[in-house]
Design an enzyme around this catalytic site. Structure first.
Site, PDB file in Angstrom:
ATOM      1  N   LYS A   1      51.952 -21.719  -9.945  1.00 26.65           N
ATOM      2  CA  LYS A   1      51.046 -20.646  -9.548  1.00 26.65           C
ATOM      3  C   LYS A   1      50.622 -19.818 -10.756  1.00 26.65           C
ATOM      4  O   LYS A   1      51.443 -19.561 -11.644  1.00 26.65           O
ATOM      5  CB  LYS A   1      51.738 -19.735  -8.530  1.00 26.65           C
ATOM      6  CG  LYS A   1      52.066 -20.425  -7.234  1.00 26.65           C
ATOM      7  CD  LYS A   1      53.046 -19.606  -6.419  1.00 26.65           C
ATOM      8  CE  LYS A   1      53.662 -20.468  -5.325  1.00 26.65           C
ATOM      9  NZ  LYS A   1      54.842 -19.837  -4.734  1.00 26.65           N
TER      10      LYS A   1
ATOM     11  N   ARG B   1      64.545 -16.587  -1.296  1.00 28.28           N
ATOM     12  CA  ARG B   1      64.778 -15.708  -2.450  1.00 28.28           C
ATOM     13  C   ARG B   1      63.623 -14.734  -2.567  1.00 28.28           C
ATOM     14  O   ARG B   1      62.623 -14.872  -1.868  1.00 28.28           O
ATOM     15  CB  ARG B   1      64.850 -16.546  -3.723  1.00 28.28           C
ATOM     16  CG  ARG B   1      63.555 -17.306  -3.972  1.00 28.28           C
ATOM     17  CD  ARG B   1      63.423 -17.852  -5.363  1.00 28.28           C
ATOM     18  NE  ARG B   1      62.062 -18.241  -5.639  1.00 28.28           N
ATOM     19  CZ  ARG B   1      61.567 -19.482  -5.520  1.00 28.28           C
ATOM     20  NH1 ARG B   1      62.349 -20.455  -5.136  1.00 28.28           N
ATOM     21  NH2 ARG B   1      60.307 -19.727  -5.788  1.00 28.28           N
TER      22      ARG B   1
END
Lengths: 480, 218
Positions: free
Chosen positions: A252, A315
């Site tokens: 990303k 997470r």
């Protein structure tokens, strides 16, 4: 949460700095770790500045659990925050932290939840059981070449039957994540070669050569839902993000919150409905799995507006800040949302339920999402050469401070910084906010234009960065 | 052409090297030796017999000995660290080590062979075909030539191929270990061109014949 809690920050760089700042905000003590090559990193400087010399302990590796636990014991830590990467999604580590003789609170989901949802296959089965759509393909790691070939053949045939002109199959390292160890196959005859390559890579990098074979959905958008849950069965979401701007290696580079902008852009499908749908599906899975901390539900949305669940990341994500910048919590007027601070609070046992905790708890209706956030990942890499990492010395790094801008970085602005080759060459996360997508884009471009980023490699060559790539991609953000 | 005799004389004039020993990781350190103690490095064909215990380090209720990496005499120890919690890579002992024949030979060969350096700090692996050959028959069974794809460079979780550039020959020495980080500019392999094999053999013979070690240095 007790004010006597002390958090071991088991990570490095930007996220370690964010955890230290969140601890300070919550009035908690902390201790950081660092490896020799990271001695000049901002997280070491910040830890020493805020906690003195004893607040930064040199270790041999961030991946050595014994090392981390020994520091926790020596420093008197009561909790451990894994950040992202390293041990963040390792259920064995989380279990060991909470079940060893000197127990530590793991700031993340319970180990059993990580085990359940961290396994892409389990997640797929759970989702299918709840009627949540998932990507077609294998529902367990494949080790056998013949079996993998058979699945691939079926996926090619299935796509041809569906009228897909150029069927594609995705080969992924089962134990991988974050876009590593993924390759596409468009020629069925080349499948075996790619399968072997990914299997060898997976064995070297993750110690497990299990491989997943899935249908490759083309021209999709990559969306996420930010989930926040407490240890007492309450689940909330902080909206959606669009993470479709990625490097060629599926990493990303820009994240935008919310995931679509139906008020400003036209879509060939009902974008608002899709966003609602993925939020509802994500919360349903979180409830069913007894999810109990922050997490991200990752989705693929096809050009026709069909969402498929890809995986759950148990997470805090790199891109948490872009969700936080558009969020306000009604009960906490004037206070900025900090998802890392929320994660620590909830990890230490705080309630989301407002009846149990009227001061810090909040209901879904209390969360307001306003405007548009764009997060840029500033990375030393060369987009023209397949986004290959660049290493060298950052000689100048500076930017203009703005009220609508947040920059998180371990790179100092007042002295040169050598990028360690042991880790990813991430330089900074820059998050801009605007009332509309157009304003956020304009501000984003303004930030990139004024950014000062200079450096040299060991042979005197200039810094390679992805700034031009980020600038170019800003023009069409959220268009689909 | 290298002057082996001069190099040997230079090394004979200063046949010692100081080896600093540091803690491998964090933990509570307990020193076992005092300055002046004679220590032995690992022994055996595969270095399977550990060296003298210099200290122990305890973490997670697990006591781990730290062994002497080489033969020699303990020159100094950091006695203030005894029973203290120490950080990783904290130096605690210095050993004065007399150079062995193998070490002298390796040092001289580094001047005689063509050294192919690491272009950047990274982990290096041989490509699978070469790796198989090295494991089966040793590096000297591998012939290299300019432009031959020889290594996989692994850094920041990414892997890319690296071609050898230099004279054709055999891989006489390998300077990197599995999963070790190699710094930019450090040699990866030492290549001996075919027409230089006799010269290299002469270097080996000269060192074997002329370098004398005190008894028990091996």
């Amino acid at each position: 949460m007790k004010q006597t809690d002390k958090v071991l920050v088991a990570n490095r760089g930007e996220i370690a700095m964010r955890i230290v700042q969140a601890c300070a905000k919550l009035g908690l003590d902390f201790v950081c770790v660092y490896t020799d090559v990271d001695h000049a990193s901002g997280h070491v400087r910040l830890a020493r500045k805020m906690g003195g010399d004893a607040a930064a302990v040199r270790i041999s590796s961030y991946r050595d659990a014994n090392e981390l636990f020994s520091v926790a014991d020596a420093a008197g830590a009561t909790a451990i925050h894994p950040g992202y990467g390293f041990f963040a999604e390792d259920f064995r580590f989380a279990r060991r932290a909470t079940e060893r003789r000197r127990k530590l609170t793991f700031i993340g989901p319970s180990w059993s939840v990580i085990r359940e949802l961290g396994d892409k296959i389990n997640t797929k089965r759970l989702a299918r059981g709840l009627g949540v759509p998932t990507v077609p393909g294998s529902d367990r790691p494949i080790y056998d070449e013949m079996e993998a070939e058979e699945i691939a053949e079926n996926l090619f045939a299935f796509q041809s039957e569906q009228g897909v002109e150029k069927p594609l199959v995705l080969v992924k390292a089962s134990a991988g994540g974050g876009g590593m160890g993924i390759e596409e196959v468009h020629d069925p005859d080349a499948f075996r070669q790619v399968f072997r390559r990914i299997r060898n890579y997976a064995k070297r990098q993750f110690g497990d050569d299990g491989v997943l074979v899935e249908q490759r959905i083309m021209n999709f958008n990559h969306l996420e839902v930010q989930v926040v849950a407490d240890r007492h069965g309450h689940v909330r979401h902080f909206g959606t993000r669009n993470c479709s701007v990625q490097s060629t290696g599926h990493q990303k580079r820009i994240e935008v919150a919310p995931g679509f902008a139906p008020g400003e852009l036209k879509y060939s499908f009902d974008a608002a409905r899709v966003l609602e749908e993925i939020k509802n599906h994500s919360l349903a899975i979180a409830q069913a799995a007894c999810y109990d901390n922050v997490g991200t539900w990752e989705w693929i949305v096809t050009p026709k507006g069909d969402p498929f669940l890809m995986e759950v990341n148990t997470r805090i994500q790199v891109e948490n800040g872009v969700s936080a910048i558009i969020a306000r919590i009604g009960r906490r007027e004037g206070e900025e949302v900090d998802l890392i601070a929320e994660q620590i609070r909830l990890g230490l046992g705080a309630h989301l339920d407002t009846e149990k905790d009227a001061k810090t708890g909040f209901d879904q209706e209390d969360i307001r999402l306003e405007g548009v956030g764009i997060e840029y990942r500033l990375i030393a890499e060369d987009p023209a050469r397949g986004f290959s990492p660049w290493t060298g010395r950052i000689e100048r790094f500076d930017f203009v401070e703005e009220p609508w801008l947040k920059v998180h970085s371990q790179v100092p602005r007042d002295e040169p910084y050598d990028i360690p080759t042991e880790y990813d060459p991430n330089l900074a996360l820059a998050i801009v906010w605007g009332r509309t997508l157009a304003e956020a884009k304009e501000r984003g471009l303004g930030f990139l234009d004024k950014l000062v980023l200079e450096g040299k490699d060991s042979s005197g060559g200039g810094l390679k960065s992805n700034v031009a790539f980020l600038r170019e991609k800003t023009a069409n953000l959220l268009e689909f | 052409m290298i002057d082996v005799k001069a190099l040997l004389e230079e090394m004979k004039a200063s046949p010692y090297t100081m080896v600093e020993v540091a803690t491998p990781h964090t933990g509570v350190l307990s020193l076992s030796l005092a300055p002046g103690a004679q220590v032995r490095g690992p022994l055996g064909s595969w270095k399977e017999k550990k060296g003298t215990t210099l200290a122990t380090i305890e973490r997670e209720r697990n006591v781990k000995p730290i062994h002497a990496p080489t033969n020699g005499v303990v020159e100094s120890v950091a006695s203030d660290l005894d029973t203290a919690f120490v950080q990783a890579a904290t130096p605690f002992c210095t050993i004065r080590h007399y150079l062995t024949k193998a070490e002298v030979l390796a040092a001289i060969l580094k001047k005689a062979l063509f050294l192919f350096p690491a272009p950047e700090r990274a982990k290096y692996y041989f490509v699978p075909e070469v790796d198989k050959k090295v494991r089966a028959s040793g590096s000297r069974a591998v012939k290299v030539r300019d432009g031959m794809e020889l290594f996989i460079v692994s850094r920041m979780k990414r892997e890319s191929p690296l071609a050898y550039s230099g004279p054709a020959g055999i891989i006489y020495a390998v300077y990197f270990g599995l999963a070790d980080n190699v710094d930019a500019g450090d040699p990866l392999i030492g290549v001996c061109p075919a027409d230089q094999l006799a010269v290299i053999q002469d270097v080996v013979n000269r060192v074997q014949a002329e370098w004398e070690e005190p008894e028990g240095n091996g």
